[in-house]
Design a protein around this motif. Structure first.
Motif, short mmCIF file in Angstrom:
data_model
loop_
_atom_site.label_atom_id
_atom_site.label_comp_id
_atom_site.label_asym_id
_atom_site.label_seq_id
_atom_site.Cartn_x
_atom_site.Cartn_y
_atom_site.Cartn_z
N LYS A 488 0.84 -1.20 0.00
CA LYS A 488 0.00 0.00 0.00
C LYS A 488 0.88 1.25 0.00
O LYS A 488 1.79 1.39 0.83
CB LYS A 488 -0.90 -0.01 1.23
N THR A 489 0.63 2.17 -0.91
CA THR A 489 1.43 3.39 -1.01
C THR A 489 0.59 4.49 -1.65
O THR A 489 -0.58 4.27 -1.99
CB THR A 489 2.71 3.14 -1.84
N ALA A 490 1.19 5.66 -1.80
CA ALA A 490 0.50 6.80 -2.43
C ALA A 490 1.03 6.98 -3.85
O ALA A 490 2.22 6.80 -4.11
CB ALA A 490 0.72 8.06 -1.61
N CYS A 491 0.14 7.33 -4.75
CA CYS A 491 0.55 7.59 -6.13
C CYS A 491 1.44 8.83 -6.18
O CYS A 491 1.05 9.89 -5.64
CB CYS A 491 -0.68 7.80 -7.02
N PRO A 492 2.62 8.75 -6.79
CA PRO A 492 3.50 9.91 -6.83
C PRO A 492 2.99 11.05 -7.71
O PRO A 492 3.50 12.16 -7.63
CB PRO A 492 4.81 9.34 -7.38
N ARG A 493 1.96 10.77 -8.53
CA ARG A 493 1.43 11.82 -9.41
C ARG A 493 0.24 12.55 -8.76
O ARG A 493 0.22 13.77 -8.66
CB ARG A 493 1.00 11.23 -10.75
N PRO A 497 -4.61 6.78 -3.35
CA PRO A 497 -4.20 5.43 -2.96
C PRO A 497 -3.68 4.63 -4.17
O PRO A 497 -4.24 4.72 -5.26
CB PRO A 497 -5.47 4.81 -2.38
N ALA A 498 -2.64 3.87 -3.95
CA ALA A 498 -2.04 3.07 -5.02
C ALA A 498 -1.35 1.87 -4.39
O ALA A 498 -1.30 1.74 -3.16
CB ALA A 498 -1.03 3.92 -5.80
N HIS A 499 -0.86 0.97 -5.24
CA HIS A 499 -0.14 -0.19 -4.70
C HIS A 499 1.13 -0.44 -5.50
O HIS A 499 1.21 -0.14 -6.70
CB HIS A 499 -1.03 -1.43 -4.69
N ARG A 500 2.14 -0.98 -4.84
CA ARG A 500 3.44 -1.24 -5.47
C ARG A 500 3.38 -2.49 -6.35
O ARG A 500 2.57 -3.40 -6.11
CB ARG A 500 4.52 -1.45 -4.41
N GLU A 501 4.24 -2.53 -7.33
CA GLU A 501 4.45 -3.74 -8.12
C GLU A 501 5.04 -4.81 -7.19
O GLU A 501 5.99 -4.55 -6.43
CB GLU A 501 5.41 -3.45 -9.27
#
Length: 905
Positions: A488-493, A497-501
Motif C-alpha cells: 500500500k502506497t500513495a501515487c507519486p502523481r 491510494p495506489a499499490h506497489r508492483e
C-alpha cells in the motif's frame, strides 16, 4: 595435543587466524630456511604468507594516472555456502593473471562480489525457516573465508552484493532510465511457468526436454502480465558488435548470432480498441516493409496470440478466419483497421518447438495477393501505395519517395512517436524480467487506479524489500503480496491510494552491470562516474563459463550498449578478452544394471573388473562434471587441508589449458617440482654462505664455464619469453608452468660448485622465483625472503617478491618476425629484440620480399583482405595477412576416350 599438531589438523583458514601459532619455520622471523619442504614447514609458511600477502595487497600503492590500467574480472558467484572445484579453477586463474600484471608494473583491479539474489535463498526460508537475508549473509561469510584461504589477491574493498539496497538502488535507477526511453513496458504474455518454484523462466533457462534448468520440473505455458525490456531495440547493434570481438569470443559470438537471428524488419506498435474504448494492451506487429503502412486494411493474429480469447470473437467460434471485436489504431497514420484471428496465414519461421516466432501480420492488399483476397471476402477498403515506378502513393509525407528512402523516413517517424522503428530480428524476443518471488530487486513501479502505472520517483529509491517473518514464506504467490503495509502506497502523481508492483526482477538484471559498480562501489549519486570508469572499460580480461553465453553475457552486452547510448561509457562492448573455462570433471561410477551413481569408496577392482563392494554388481567408470547428485564431487577444502594452498592452486592451473575440461586427479609430480625449486634455493644459500660474498663468476676459470653460462642464459631468456607470451596472449598458464619447469631442470644441470657466485645462475634463479609467484605465491614469497637476503644481483631488491618486477628478455636475444597467412605460420625471419622493436610494417614487408620473394609473389597475387603488424613484446613480431583463398579449379568432364581407358584399367 601440542600446538604444531593442532596447526596440522585444523583447516588452513583456522591456521591463518591463529596469530600465536609458533613461527618456527618462517624465514622473515628466524633468518633460517628449512632444508626440507615438509608438511610442517608448508603449513606454517602458508599460514603466515596468506595473511602477510593480504596485508601487502591492502597496503599497495594508491592509484596513479601514469600507470597502465588492467582490469581482471572473474564471474562473481552465487553464495551457495561452499566453493566447488569450478570456483577454484576460475579464481586461481584470475588471481595468477592479476599477480602477473602487477609484477609487470600495471595498476590492476581484481574485484570480487556476490550475485546474491535468487530462488535458493527463498526456498531455504520455506524449508529451514531461515530468512533469505540471514541465509545469504551466512553463506557469503563462509565462502569469503574459503576464497581468502586460497591466497587470492582480490580487492575486497570493492566488494559488492546485489542484495544490498546500496547496490539494487542503482539497478532500480537503471530500470527507470530504460523506462524513460520507452525501453521497458508491461504486457500480458504467454510465459514459461515453473510449477515447482512457481515463477517465470526465460527461454534460455529451459533445457531441450522442456524442463526447468533449476527445479527440473516440466515447464508449463501460462498467461501473465509481465515486465519486459525491449531487447529487440538493440538487435542490430548487438549483432554488428559481434564482428569486432577478438577470437576468444568465436564460440560465444556464434551462439549469440544464432540467438539474435537476421535483422530484417521492424516491430510497429498499435493501440487496441474494443467497444470504442482503448484497451490496456498494445499489439506489436513485425514487418519488413514498414513504408507501406498507409496501405494497411487489416491485421491478422495467430492462434498462439494472447488476444485469442473467445470473449473477443465476433459471433461463434469456428472456421480458420474469425473476425474479432478488437480494432487496431496506428499512431502513425491514425487509421483504424479490424483484427482477425487467422489460422491460414504463414507467420514465418518456426522455433525448436515448431511454433512461429511471430503471432501477427499486417494485411496490405495492394502488395500481397492473399491480403487482396481477404479484403475482397470481408469488404475491406484499401488504397494502392506503390506506383509502377516504385515510388510511394497515397502515403502522406512519403509520396514521391522511393521505397528505400520511404522506409528510412517511416522508421524515424515510428521512433519519434515511440511505436517501434528499430531494425531488428523477428526471431529475438524482448526480455521478460518479471519474477514472482520475494528475494530479488523490487521493480520500482506503482499502480494507481486514476493515473495507471507510474514509475517511483528517483528520490524514493531504493524501494527496499520489506522485512518478513519465516512463516510468510510459502509455496504459491510471491510473499511480497502478503506485505500489505509495504504494498500500500500513495501515487507519486496524484497522491491518491495506489499499490506497489509485487514482481521482482530477474537476477540477470542485477548481474548485467555489476562489473561497472566494482569500479565506483561507494558512489551515492550515480551507478558509476563515467570519468572514473573510462580507463578501465571495456574490461581487459573476463573469465567465466560459456554456459552463460545466452544469459549473462548477452544481457551484459545489452546493458553496456544502453549505457553507450546514454553517454555513460565511451565504448559499447563491456569486455575485451574472454576466457571460456572448461568444466572440472570427477571420476564417476555407475552401476551397469541400474545406472545409479556410486561413491568412489564403495567401488573396488576384482579380477580387473570394477564392482561395488556391497553387491558385487558391475560398475562403469566415466568422467563427468562434478556434482553432489553424481557422487563425484571433491571438496576444495579437503585438498587444501591435505596438500596445501600452493599445491591446490598449482594442480588447478597445470597440465590442462583453461578452456579445456579438466579431469581432476592429485598430481604428485607437481609436489615433486615444488620440492625441487625449494632445494635449489636451499643449495644456493648454503653454497653462498660457504663461498663468502663479493666474488663473481668472471674471476673463475672453470673449463667450459662460458658454454654452460650461455646455455643457462638461453634457457632463462626462452623461459621468460614464452611464459610472458602465454600469460599475455592465450592466458594458458599451464603452458607457462611447463616452461618454468624446463628452466628448473636447466638450473639443476648447472654445476653446483659454480652456482654460488655465478651471476648468470643467480639471475636465472631469481627470475624463476618471481615467475612462480603468480601460481604458488606462499612458497615463492618464503623462498624469495631467503634468496633476497644473500643475492647480489642489481636487478633484485630486499623487498618482498610481490614488490619485484617481472623479468625481461635480453635485448640481444632472438625475437623472430613471423609471417602468418590466414592464421597459419608461413615464414620465420630471425632477428634480435633490439632489431624487432625498431621494425615497422614497411620494414617487415621489405624483409619478407627479399628473403621469401617467391612466396610473397604468390601471397600478394591473391586479393588481400587485411594486413596487420603487431609487436608481441619480448616474444615475436607478427605480419599477419588475410587473403582470399584460391578457388579450386572446376573438374572437366571426362572425354569418351578417357572413360573407355578407365574401364579397361
Amino acid at each position: 595435543m601440542n600446538m604444531l599438531a593442532w596447526c596440522r589438523r585444523s583447516s588452513l583458514l583456522s591456521r591463518i587466524n591463529v596469530s600465536y601459532c609458533p613461527a618456527r619455520f618462517i624465514f622473515e622471523q628466524t633468518g633460517q630456511l628449512e632444508e626440507k619442504y615438509s608438511r610442517q614447514v608448508r603449513e606454517q609458511i602458508e599460514s603466515h604468507w596468506v595473511r602477510r600477502l593480504e596485508e601487502l595487497h591492502v597496503k599497495r600503492s594508491p592509484s596513479t594516472e601514469s600507470k597502465e590500467k588492467y582490469y581482471v574480472l572473474s564471474m562473481f558467484p552465487y553464495p551457495s555456502g561452499e566453493l566447488h572445484m569450478g570456483h577454484v579453477r576460475v579464481y586461481t586463474l584470475s588471481d595468477a593473471l592479476a599477480r602477473f600484471r602487477r609484477l609487470q608494473g600495471k595498476e590492476v583491479i581484481h574485484p570480487m562480489g556476490w550475485d546474491a539474489f535468487g530462488l535458493p535463498a527463498e526456498n531455504a526460508a520455506i524449508q529451514r525457516a531461515v530468512l533469505p537475508d540471514q541465509w545469504t549473509e551466512a553463506n557469503i561469510q563462509s565462502m569469503k573465508k574459503q576464497i581468502q584461504s586460497l591466497c587470492c589477491s582480490f580487492d575486497w574493498e570493492r566488494e559488492i552484493r546485489t542484495c544490498d539496497p546500496s547496490y539494487y538502488k542503482w539497478t532500480q535507477y537503471i530500470f527507470l532510465r530504460l523506462h524513460e526511453r520507452n525501453l521497458v513496458y508491461q504486457k500480458e504474455a504467454m510465459v514459461n511457468w515453473d510449477p515447482v518454484d512457481e515463477t517465470v523462466l526465460a527461454d534460455e533457462q529451459i533445457d531441450v526436454n522442456g524442463r526447468s534448468w533449476r527445479s527440473g520440473a516440466k515447464v508449463q505455458k501460462k498467461y501473465l502480465r509481465q515486465w519486459f525490456i525491449r531487447t529487440r531495440s538493440f538487435a542490430q547493434e548487438l549483432l554488428e558488435g559481434l564482428r569486432n570481438l577478438p577470437h576468444d569470443w568465436d564460440e560465444v559470438a556464434a551462439i549469440q548470432r544464432n540467438w539474435i537471428g537476421q535483422c530484417s524488419g521492424s516491430f510497429i506498435e498499435f493501440d487496441l480498441k474494443m467497444d470504442n474504448r482503448l484497451m490496456k494492451e498494445k499489439l506489436a506487429v513485425f514487418t519488413s516493409e514498414p513504408e507501406v503502412l498507409h496501405g494497411l486494411s487489416h491485421i491478422n493474429i495467430a492462434p498462439i496470440s494472447p488476444l485469442n480469447k473467445e470473449a473477443y470473437y465476433k459471433g461463434a467460434a469456428g472456421g480458420k478466419v474469425i473476425p474479432l471485436k478488437i480494432s487496431a489504431v496506428s499512431r502513425v497514420t491514425q487509421a483504424e483497421v479490424p483484427v482477425f484471428l487467422n489460422a491460414e496465414v504463414d507467420y514465418g519461421a518456426m522455433d525448436y518447438q515448431n511454433k512461429p516466432y511471430l503471432d501477427s501480420k499486417l494485411g496490405v492488399p495492394s502488395i500481397d495477393v492473399a491480403d487482396q483476397k481477404m479484403a475482397a471476402v470481408f469488404g475491406l477498403p484499401y488504397c494502392r501505395v506503390v506506383g509502377d515506378d516504385g515510388r510511394m502513393l497515397n502515403s502522406g509525407e512519403l509520396n514521391g519517395l522511393d521505397r528505400e528512402e520511404a522506409r528510412r523516413v517511416m522508421l524515424a517517424r515510428c521512433k519519434e512517436l515511440r511505436v517501434g522503428g528499430d531494425w531488428t530480428s523477428p526471431k529475438l524476443n524482448d526480455w521478460c524480467v518479471s519474477r514472482q518471488r520475494y528475494w530479488g530487486t523490487p521493480i520500482p513501479m506503482i499502480h494507481c487506479d486514476s493515473c495507471g502505472t507510474v514509475p517511483a520517483p528517483y528520490d524514493q529509491l531504493p524501494v527496499v524489500l520489506p522485512k518478513l517473518q519465516p512463516d510468510q514464506f510459502q509455496k504459491g504467490p510471491s510473499p511480497l503480496r502478503q506485505a500489505a503495509e509495504w504494498v500500500k502506497t500513495a501515487c507519486p502523481r496524484c497522491g491518491g491510494p495506489a499499490h506497489r508492483e509485487t514482481d521482482t526482477m530477474d537476477t540477470f538484471v542485477d548481474s548485467s552491470w555489476y562489473f561497472m559498480r566494482y569500479l565506483d562501489p561507494n558512489n551515492d549519486r550515480l551507478p558509476f562516474d563515467p570519468a572514473l570508469v573510462e580507463p578501465w572499460v571495456p574490461v581487459h580480461l573476463y573469465i567465466g563459463g560459456v554456459e552463460h553465453a545466452l544469459t549473462h553475457l548477452f544481457s551484459a552486452r545489452l546493458f553496456q550498449y544502453f549505457f553507450y547510448r546514454e553517454n555513460m561509457v565511451s565504448k559499447p562492448e563491456p569486455f575485451h578478452r574472454f576466457v571460456t573455462m572448461g568444466m572440472v570433471k570427477g571420476e564417476t561410477f555407475r552401476e551397469q544394471k541400474t545406472g545409479q551413481y556410486v561413491l568412489a569408496q564403495d567401488v573396488e577392482k576384482k579380477d580387473g573388473v570394477l564392482v561395488t563392494k556391497s553387491s558385487g554388481e558391475g560398475v562403469t567408470k566415466t568422467w563427468e562434471k562434478m556434482s553432489k547428485s553424481k557422487m563425484n564431487g571433491i571438496s576444495p577444502q579437503s585438498i587444501v587441508d591435505e596438500y596445501g594452498v600452493d599445491f591446490t592452486r598449482l594442480t588447478m592451473l597445470s597440465y590442462v589449458a583453461p578452456t579445456s575440461d579438466r579431469h581432476f586427479e592429485i598430481e604428485k609430480a607437481a609436489l615433486r617440482w615444488m620440492n625441487q625449486v625449494w632445494q635449489l634455493v636451499v643449495a644456493f644459500r648454503k653454497a653462498r654462505e660457504l663461498a663468502g660474498r663479493g666474488t663473481t663468476a668472471t674471476s673463475q676459470s672453470k673449463t667450459g664455464l662460458k658454454e654452460k653460462e650461455a646455455a643457462l642464459n638461453d634457457a632463462r631468456n626462452r623461459c621468460v619469453r614464452n611464459v610472458t607470451y602465454t600469460f599475455t596472449e592465450g592466458f594458458t598458464v599451464n603452458a607457462g608452468i611447463v616452461q618454468i619447469q624446463h628452466l628448473t631442470k636447466a638450473l639443476k644441470k648447472f654445476p653446483p660448485e659454480l652456482s654460488p657466485m655465478n651471476l648468470e645462475y643467480e639471475r636465472a634463479l631469481g627470475d624463476l622465483l618471481i615467475m612462480i609467484f603468480p601460481t604458488v605465491p606462499c612458497m615463492a614469497a618464503e623462498l624469495w625472503s631467503a634468496f633476497s637476503a644473500v643475492t647480489t644481483q642489481p636487478g633484485f631488491t630486499k623487498e618482498p617478491v610481490v614488490c619485484q618486477r617481472w623479468p625481461q628478455v635480453d635485448k640481444e636475444y632472438h625475437m623472430p618476425l613471423l609471417v602468418t597467412v590466414n592464421g597459419h605460420e608461413a615464414a620465420n625471419i630471425a632477428m634480435t629484440g633490439v632489431e624487432a622493436e625498431k621494425l615497422t610494417m614497411d620494414d617487415a614487408i621489405g624483409l619478407v620480399k627479399s628473403k621469401y620473394a617467391e612466396k610473397w609473389q604468390r601471397w600478394s597475387s591473391l586479393p588481400i583482405i587485411s594486413m596487420q603488424f603487431k609487436l608481441h613484446a619480448g616474444h615475436h613480431v607478427e605480419l599477419a595477412l588475410e587473403v582470399e583463398k584460391p578457388k579450386k579449379p572446376t573438374a572437366q568432364p571426362e572425354s569418351e576416350e578417357q572413360s573407355e581407358k578407365k574401364e579397361e584399367r
